[in-house]
Design an enzyme around this catalytic site. Structure first.
Site, PDB file in Angstrom:
ATOM      1  N   TYR A  53       0.876  -0.959  -0.062  1.00 46.98           N
ATOM      2  CA  TYR A  53      -0.035  -0.015  -0.030  1.00 46.98           C
ATOM      3  C   TYR A  53       0.886   1.076  -0.040  1.00 46.98           C
ATOM      4  O   TYR A  53       2.243   1.287   0.050  1.00 46.98           O
ATOM      5  CB  TYR A  53      -0.732   0.193   1.205  1.00 46.98           C
ATOM      6  CG  TYR A  53      -2.069  -1.029   1.450  1.00 46.98           C
ATOM      7  CD1 TYR A  53      -3.220  -0.654   0.535  1.00 46.98           C
ATOM      8  CD2 TYR A  53      -2.234  -1.736   2.451  1.00 46.98           C
ATOM      9  CE1 TYR A  53      -4.250  -1.490   0.669  1.00 46.98           C
ATOM     10  CE2 TYR A  53      -3.456  -2.568   2.504  1.00 46.98           C
ATOM     11  CZ  TYR A  53      -4.629  -2.335   1.432  1.00 46.98           C
ATOM     12  OH  TYR A  53      -5.675  -3.144   1.648  1.00 46.98           O
ATOM     13  N   GLU A  99      -5.201  -1.203   8.834  1.00 49.82           N
ATOM     14  CA  GLU A  99      -5.257  -0.933  10.185  1.00 49.82           C
ATOM     15  C   GLU A  99      -4.430   0.218  10.571  1.00 49.82           C
ATOM     16  O   GLU A  99      -3.642   0.543  11.595  1.00 49.82           O
ATOM     17  CB  GLU A  99      -4.641  -2.265  10.928  1.00 49.82           C
ATOM     18  CG  GLU A  99      -5.592  -3.367  11.082  1.00 49.82           C
ATOM     19  CD  GLU A  99      -5.968  -4.010   9.760  1.00 49.82           C
ATOM     20  OE1 GLU A  99      -7.228  -3.723   9.367  1.00 49.82           O
ATOM     21  OE2 GLU A  99      -5.303  -4.425   9.345  1.00 49.82           O
ATOM     22  N   ASN A 157      -9.890   0.607  -2.305  1.00 47.85           N
ATOM     23  CA  ASN A 157      -9.659  -0.569  -1.520  1.00 47.85           C
ATOM     24  C   ASN A 157     -11.112  -1.164  -0.706  1.00 47.85           C
ATOM     25  O   ASN A 157     -11.611  -0.424   0.057  1.00 47.85           O
ATOM     26  CB  ASN A 157      -8.844  -0.240  -0.304  1.00 47.85           C
ATOM     27  CG  ASN A 157      -8.022  -1.661   0.182  1.00 47.85           C
ATOM     28  OD1 ASN A 157      -7.382  -2.261  -0.349  1.00 47.85           O
ATOM     29  ND2 ASN A 157      -8.760  -1.817   1.557  1.00 47.85           N
ATOM     30  N   GLU A 158     -11.288  -2.169  -1.201  1.00 45.69           N
ATOM     31  CA  GLU A 158     -12.671  -2.943  -0.529  1.00 45.69           C
ATOM     32  C   GLU A 158     -13.678  -1.636  -0.703  1.00 45.69           C
ATOM     33  O   GLU A 158     -14.525  -1.573   0.383  1.00 45.69           O
ATOM     34  CB  GLU A 158     -12.489  -3.375   0.786  1.00 45.69           C
ATOM     35  CG  GLU A 158     -11.456  -4.759   0.749  1.00 45.69           C
ATOM     36  CD  GLU A 158     -11.716  -5.407   2.192  1.00 45.69           C
ATOM     37  OE1 GLU A 158     -11.833  -4.620   3.281  1.00 45.69           O
ATOM     38  OE2 GLU A 158     -11.498  -6.653   2.432  1.00 45.69           O
ATOM     39  N   GLU A 234      -5.905 -10.472  -1.203  1.00 45.97           N
ATOM     40  CA  GLU A 234      -5.408 -10.438   0.265  1.00 45.97           C
ATOM     41  C   GLU A 234      -6.008 -11.681   0.541  1.00 45.97           C
ATOM     42  O   GLU A 234      -7.154 -11.920   1.125  1.00 45.97           O
ATOM     43  CB  GLU A 234      -6.190  -9.395   1.137  1.00 45.97           C
ATOM     44  CG  GLU A 234      -5.792  -7.972   0.824  1.00 45.97           C
ATOM     45  CD  GLU A 234      -6.710  -6.953   1.429  1.00 45.97           C
ATOM     46  OE1 GLU A 234      -6.820  -7.264   2.692  1.00 45.97           O
ATOM     47  OE2 GLU A 234      -6.601  -5.745   1.133  1.00 45.97           O
ATOM     48  N   TYR A 301       1.103  -9.720  12.630  1.00 48.03           N
ATOM     49  CA  TYR A 301       0.229 -10.246  11.930  1.00 48.03           C
ATOM     50  C   TYR A 301       0.039 -11.575  11.750  1.00 48.03           C
ATOM     51  O   TYR A 301      -0.484 -12.595  11.143  1.00 48.03           O
ATOM     52  CB  TYR A 301       0.286  -9.647  10.298  1.00 48.03           C
ATOM     53  CG  TYR A 301      -1.231  -9.651   9.758  1.00 48.03           C
ATOM     54  CD1 TYR A 301      -2.018  -8.471  10.039  1.00 48.03           C
ATOM     55  CD2 TYR A 301      -1.703 -10.742   9.039  1.00 48.03           C
ATOM     56  CE1 TYR A 301      -3.241  -8.238   9.588  1.00 48.03           C
ATOM     57  CE2 TYR A 301      -3.100 -10.423   8.600  1.00 48.03           C
ATOM     58  CZ  TYR A 301      -3.905  -9.359   8.892  1.00 48.03           C
ATOM     59  OH  TYR A 301      -5.007  -8.924   7.888  1.00 48.03           O
TER      60      TYR A 301
END
Ligand code: GLA
Length: 586
Positions: A53, A99, A157-158, A234, A301
């Site tokens: 990103y 996030e 994004n989404e 993703e 993560y």
């Protein structure tokens, strides 16, 4: 020069079917001196692509101020990917979720709440155009048809999880193409029919985000993307951590088996994350689906590479799966040695509001200003009023975003916390000063609260009467570390009182990475040699902070500074051999 295109069933590299085996590494969550190591380890696991990103709010911290050097040198990161022989995928947003604070959108854009968020609104689009032109200036010459590594660029994004403004997506697409992007454009959405329908436009290749049930999810995607390659842009191989929860892990075996299913269908993949890294500085986002949940400092993560860049069980499990589908390099990453250990005694270095009011510009107002009204990029805003009240009273505020320390005549009397929906506190008699210290704990990065203001919203009252005559100072993390600190003597058996700075020095025999044990501290922010490691909080889950070796000064004197907001039972921190990200779910 090569060409990367989308065919009837496959991605095509110079006309030949090509499967994208990608892993996400956010350059802004990894120290730049570690980029090459992490990218190389992606190649050694069998990946052929690295995805990142781009966070608008870091690159353009003030309107018109552009940063792309050092830790933000996206061009250098992409060239590092190319030097390892890998391709790159760039997802410049403008909204990235991730996030990351405000989902990557700059807070300054929304000081006027009528500016549109993720929709076809002229002021929002104007700001995006400037941003995209700067980012794509870096990306366009690094596209594969110009000899660079970039094979795909994602739009938004989404988006289908947020809105359905087709004109907005069309405007973004026109900007991206207008800036010279020639590689295929993609979108990503969760594999739900309305999201896949609303999140994309003709000409943008739909992909999906998910972490399990691969075959079923790809079938849903196929209904909305009838031709061309299927891709999980993703593939969630772990999950993020929020303060106050357990550390999220997933089973390496199950995740690898699902990856195997996914690859068995012939689909392409981007592992989210390959290496998560760290929310250095105060860059973490938050969720608010009814309850505000700020994201932790670690972005480990539970990914194939852990926060410190070390291969985990998942790395080896994925490598075994990937070996079935690609030629695997023989070389494997070397084992990491335990990190150096040691203690750092901290010395309290003064009540931070005194230093702040003595140093920073003071604004005088009748009612307490919100962050947007005083300084949208502040981390802390401090308000004080010369106020008297002879008896016990009740303080009320409209709304707390996100945490307020209430101090009466120099004594902490309580903390109002957003996740508790706390808006009232009993005060003792006030002889002369009411002080409120407001912390932004991370801007919401998902859903309708994107772009919202911070601070005390709706004013301050005592026994129902508005308190007026406020002096306010606002500080970023850089301002806090620049504040004058009082001297003192180390006292390892002592403690650190609320709202105090504290500092200690230590020697580092080498520049190996370290893990700072913060388990004897309360809640606050830590810096080493001026580099902001991020927030710590005794509620966890994490009990250590990752210290990238390159910030250390081997042979010299290294300084640890903390801003302790709550109370540290012991004025002590230390370095431990391994990280401790906290308890995991049973
Ligand atoms: C979605 C978003 C990502 C990230 C993940 C969860 O897929 O697109 O940016 O927020 O969820 O980690």
């Amino acid at each position: 020069m090569s060409r990367f295109t989308i065919g009837e069933r496959d991605f095509l590299l110079d006309g030949a079917p090509h499967r994208v085996l990608s892993g996400a590494i956010h350059y802004f969550r990894v120290h730049p001196d570690h980029w090459q190591d992490r990218v190389r380890k992606a190649r050694l696991m069998g990946l052929n692509t690295v995805e990142t990103y781009v966070p608008w709010n870091l690159h353009e911290p003030r309107p018109g101020t552009w940063k792309d050097s050092g830790p933000l040198d996206l061009g250098r990161f992409l060239r590092t990917v190319a030097d390892e022989g890998l391709h790159a995928i760039v997802r410049p947003g403008p909204y990235i979720c991730a996030e990351f604070t405000n989902g990557g959108l700059p807070a300054w854009l929304f000081t006027d709440p009528s500016v549109g968020v993720r929709r076809n609104e002229p002021r929002f689009l104007r700001a995006i155009r400037t941003y995209l032109e700067r980012v794509l200036d870096i990306v366009v010459p690094l596209q594969i048809d110009a000899g660079g590594p970039v094979i795909l660029v994602q739009v938004e994004n989404e988006y289908g999880a947020y809105g359905d403004d087709a004109d907005y997506l069309d405007a973004l697409t026109a900007m991206v193409r207008g800036a010279g992007v020639t590689v295929p454009l993609t979108t990503v959405d969760q594999p739900r029919p309305h999201m896949l329908a609303n999140g994309s436009r003709p000409g943008l290749h739909r992909t999906a985000s998910f972490g399990s049930r691969s075959a079923e999810r790809l079938r849903t995607l196929r209904l909305h993307q009838p031709t061309g390659p299927l891709m999980s842009s993703e593939y969630w191989d772990g999950w993020f951590d929020s303060w106050g929860m357990y550390h999220h892990t997933t089973s390496a075996e199950e995740s690898a088996a699902d990856l195997d299913t996914l690859l068995g269908t012939g689909a392409s993949v981007n592992l989210y994350m390959f290496h998560g890294g760290t929310n250095f500085g105060l860059t973490n986002g938050a969720n608010d689906k009814g309850v505000y949940q700020p994201i932790a400092t670690t972005y480990d993560y539970d990914a194939p590479l852990d926060e410190a860049g070390r291969p985990t069980g998942k790395y080896w499990a994925y490598r075994r799966v990937l070996a079935k589908y690609t030629e695997m390099p023989e070389e494997v990453p070397a084992d990491a040695a335990p990190a150096p250990v040691g203690e750092v005694a901290l010395t309290p270095a003064g009540f931070f509001p005194v230093a702040a009011f003595g140093t920073m510009p003071v604004t005088v107002t009748d009612t307490v200003p919100t962050f947007a009204e005083i300084r949208d990029d502040a981390a802390f805003v401090l308000h004080r009023s010369r106020f008297r009240h002879p008896s016990v009273s009740v303080l009320t505020v409209g709304e707390v975003r996100d945490r307020v320390h209430v101090v009466v005549d120099g004594h902490l009397v309580g903390v109002l916390q957003r996740e508790d929906r706390a808006t009232a506190l009993t005060l003792p008699p006030v002889a002369g000063e009411l002080l409120l210290v407001v912390e932004d704990q991370g801007r919401v990065n998902y859903g309708p609260r994107l772009g919202e203001d911070k601070g005390i919203v709706g004013g301050v009252r005592v026994d129902g009467a508005p308190v007026t005559g406020w002096e306010t100072v606002a500080l970023t993390a850089d301002d806090v570390i620049g504040l004058p600190r009082a001297g003192g003597h180390p006292n390892p058996s002592g403690s650190i009182p609320a709202l105090s700075l504290a500092a200690g020095t230590f020697e580092a025999e080498d520049a190996r990475d370290r893990f700072l044990d913060v388990s004897s501290l309360g809640k606050g922010v830590a810096w080493i040699n001026g580099f902001c490691l991020g927030r710590y909080w005794s509620r966890g889950p994490q009990r250590t902070l990752f210290v990238p070796g390159p910030v250390l000064d081997p042979g010299g004197e290294n300084t640890l500074v903390v801003l302790e907001l709550d109370t540290a039972p012991a004025a002590l921190a230390g370095f431990v051999a391994d990280h401790d990200l906290g308890p995991v779910e049973d």
